[in-house]
Scaffold this active site. Sequence first.
Site, PDB file in Angstrom:
ATOM      1  N   HIS A  86       0.797  -1.225   0.000  1.00 26.46           N
ATOM      2  CA  HIS A  86       0.000   0.000   0.000  1.00 26.46           C
ATOM      3  C   HIS A  86       0.831   1.277   0.000  1.00 26.46           C
ATOM      4  CE1 HIS A  86      -4.158  -1.443   0.545  1.00 26.46           C
ATOM      5  NE2 HIS A  86      -3.629  -2.434   1.242  1.00 26.46           N
ATOM      6  N   LYS A  96      -8.721  14.192   4.528  1.00 35.02           N
ATOM      7  CA  LYS A  96      -7.884  12.996   4.494  1.00 35.02           C
ATOM      8  C   LYS A  96      -6.842  13.129   5.592  1.00 35.02           C
ATOM      9  CE  LYS A  96      -6.733  13.813   0.247  1.00 35.02           C
ATOM     10  NZ  LYS A  96      -6.741  12.594  -0.538  1.00 35.02           N
ATOM     11  N   ARG A  97      -6.058  12.101   5.808  1.00 39.05           N
ATOM     12  CA  ARG A  97      -4.973  12.139   6.775  1.00 39.05           C
ATOM     13  C   ARG A  97      -4.071  13.339   6.485  1.00 39.05           C
ATOM     14  NH1 ARG A  97      -4.283   9.523  11.650  1.00 39.05           N
ATOM     15  NH2 ARG A  97      -2.155   8.812  11.986  1.00 39.05           N
ATOM     16  N   LYS A 105       0.588  14.706   1.137  1.00 42.56           N
ATOM     17  CA  LYS A 105      -0.780  14.985   0.687  1.00 42.56           C
ATOM     18  C   LYS A 105      -1.005  16.480   0.447  1.00 42.56           C
ATOM     19  CE  LYS A 105      -2.587  10.905   3.106  1.00 42.56           C
ATOM     20  NZ  LYS A 105      -3.107  10.091   2.000  1.00 42.56           N
ATOM     21  N   THR A 145      -8.596   6.479  -1.751  1.00 43.98           N
ATOM     22  CA  THR A 145      -9.998   6.096  -1.972  1.00 43.98           C
ATOM     23  C   THR A 145     -10.927   7.282  -1.730  1.00 43.98           C
ATOM     24  OG1 THR A 145     -10.131   5.247   0.298  1.00 43.98           O
ATOM     25  CG2 THR A 145      -9.691   3.649  -1.454  1.00 43.98           C
ATOM     26  N   LYS A 195     -14.556   8.449  -3.488  1.00 41.67           N
ATOM     27  CA  LYS A 195     -15.775   8.760  -2.734  1.00 41.67           C
ATOM     28  C   LYS A 195     -16.306  10.135  -3.091  1.00 41.67           C
ATOM     29  CE  LYS A 195     -13.812   5.948   0.905  1.00 41.67           C
ATOM     30  NZ  LYS A 195     -12.922   5.989   2.091  1.00 41.67           N
TER      31      LYS A 195
END
Length: 833
Positions: A372, A563-564, A569, A671, A675
């Site tokens: 992952h 998100k995290r 990111k 993901t 969504k």
Amino acid sequence: MNEPRTTPPSGAPEHTRTGLGTDAIKRAFLDNLFYVQARALEASTTVDHFQALATTVRDRMLHRFVRTAQIHKRDQCRTVSYLSAEYLPGPQLGNNLANLGIFDQAKEAMRELGIDLETLLDQEEEPGLGNGGLGRLAACFMDSLATLEIPAIGYGIRYEFGIFDQVLRDGWQQEVTDTWLRHGNPWEVRRSRTCFDVKIGGRTEHFTDGSGRQRVRWVPAEVIRGVANDTAVLGYGVNNANLLRLWSAESPVSFDFRVFNLGDYYGAVQHKIQSETISKVLYPNDEPETGKRLRLIQQNFLVSCSLQDMLRIYQTNGRGLERFHEKFVVQLNDTHPALAVAEMMRLLVDEHDLDWETAWDVTRRTFAYTNHTLLPEALEKWPVAMFQSVLPRHLEIIYEINSRFLDEVRRRFLHDWERVVRLSIIDETGPRYVRMAHLACVGSFAINGVAELHTRLLRDTVLRDFHDLWPEKFHNKTNGVTPRRFVLRANPRLAELLTEVLGVGWERDLSRLRDLERYADDSAFQERWRKMKAGNKERLAEYIRRHAAAEVDPGSLFDIQAKRIHEYKRQHLNVLHIITLYNRIKQNPQAEIVPRSFIFGGKAAPGYHMAKLIIKLINSVAEVLNRDPDVRGRLKVIFVTNFNVKVAQSIYPAADLSEQISTAGKEASGTGNMKFSLNGALTIGTLDGANVEIREEVGADNFFHFGLSSDEVDRVKALGYRPWELYQGNPELKAVIDLISRGLFSHGDLSLFRPLVENLTGKDEFLLFADYQSYIERQREVSDVYRDPARWTRMSILNVARLGKFSSDRTITEYNRDVWHVNPVPIGPEALR
């Protein structure tokens, strides 16, 4: 929300425990309220009502679960075992009502009793048994496995305290204990007799048995016991219910009377307390040595209990263990359960007397490994000394596996000694470490990435040597999400519209969303689409009003990044855009700016200071902007705390714009991108992770792409990346950074954000400055398109219509076709009679 359901013959009364009609649900609710909660209706609380309704639903699920288990045992079905250290199932009441097809019946039953179902749904505590996407993906996969009628068991840990609750104090993240079990867990069944002992520490003793075979005995320093806690996972619109089995730790001996009789009460219970620590907390902060040690013990606890359970189940059929892999195929969800390879060998060789060659053949035909991550720091490795102290027998087994494996490498690649060093399970280039990803690759028959780009990069970089050795092992399985949770449950307005135009059944076949394309230019349908989106934005605005004590304009563009929190990111790139807009307004108060509400959500790891500083920056920028009359009605910044599945169900449907802006080549898949898009948000993003495939599916004209590609990122770094020159050469970027560094967002404190500014101007590992101008230009295009409602709505409709690929049902179908080869086992209605 209802699917066709099993009903009794006409005229026959429905059983209180299994009936699916309104009257049966109402009777069962009152029975459970009285006999389980010990409350009369007039003296009960909302929590009592939730527990009674959850028990009512669980009864109906257990009816299906027991029948499914009986049939799987009778037919000795091949079974998928999904080993994951994390699960984020989310609140289950609403999802289970939908899967049973009785949401409307339950709502009516509660209404007749004067109870609001939505209020009860809001009472449920969410099991925070994961840190983010990995755990949410595991839950999606369990949902799809059951829906596709594939026999499966999900194995994990029942953390008493899950991922922390997040609160803000002066804009800083503070962690608060997650007490998700304070009211109990109505969905689980404790199996006190399904328990296994797990060894820790101690020493090994080598000896020769009566047959002259060399054997090893592990003499542990400590033994803990894992006890099973079972939750039924019901498929949607089917009678199948699979098993999620979570292990809780306890001491084999709860109370030491000898020590107690000596007057030491605390000593008498000390071992019990220490043992239960193993499943007490989800993944502690692993920076301190004690945290790392506990994490290793947790991983051994998970894999040992789970494999012992599989062996127990298998041995009930009387077959020899050399055929174990014909019954179970075990999917390793990332490197956390990779220790299972060594534990399987230990169990087969030490406990069940198989010879090494047979045991290794069984092991390598049992496990499949999902990677992952591309981040080297996320590829787990353990110091050999620590590994030796915690798992001495496993280290011996790993040495033996590695020795035999490297002999194979030497034969395949003569004279390539550097390759031998790179492939070794034991990293000996400096301090010695056990490389868990290497162990997983060596001990598995299949290895996959989770997006096409991610898998290519795995083959070309992180696992290149393994791909050279075994190219046939590698394949891609792009992630997906369950439409039951993230459309049907999260977005009932959209679900109702889809059912109206597509008919029932799209929830199980997202390819049918393609039929929406014919409505993309229909002005009447576009108006209904906008009305649906407006209702979802009102819902999120109300949530923010109640939980963040802030007002957002539902008519503004909802620009969301949830998100995290992590540097790769790039939430701080988003912040740079916000400050850019703010600076433009301050320079020209009459500037035309499309009103935007910038909404952030996500947690930072407790020990990740830079991520916490990014959260502080977001909130500090919000403090300045939200109070400035020059931007009132044009810009708003909100940080939604404690982002989890329940909160996500309000956020995803409300988004106009989805921020998927990670540095290309860093995100394995993502993901959240799926969504958001599945709920009608348009994406601004790099060509990273599954963004690449989302753009391919929805069309380049319906995706706001910016930034460097992964190959370009590598080239820029290879040529010597100099962010300081970009800072000096871009006046708008320089102005933004200067506003941060000179204290506008820190009340004049020049030191607060200095670490972040110095990181960006001096190193900028994740290339924010390199992508800044491209990002700003695409954001300008976002505003231009949003000014044209018909064009924006058309793009939104097409995003949903073309996203059918990203159902977790498709992902699981591909895993089963290419890796698991498990026959679906439908549970017919006759089995429930």
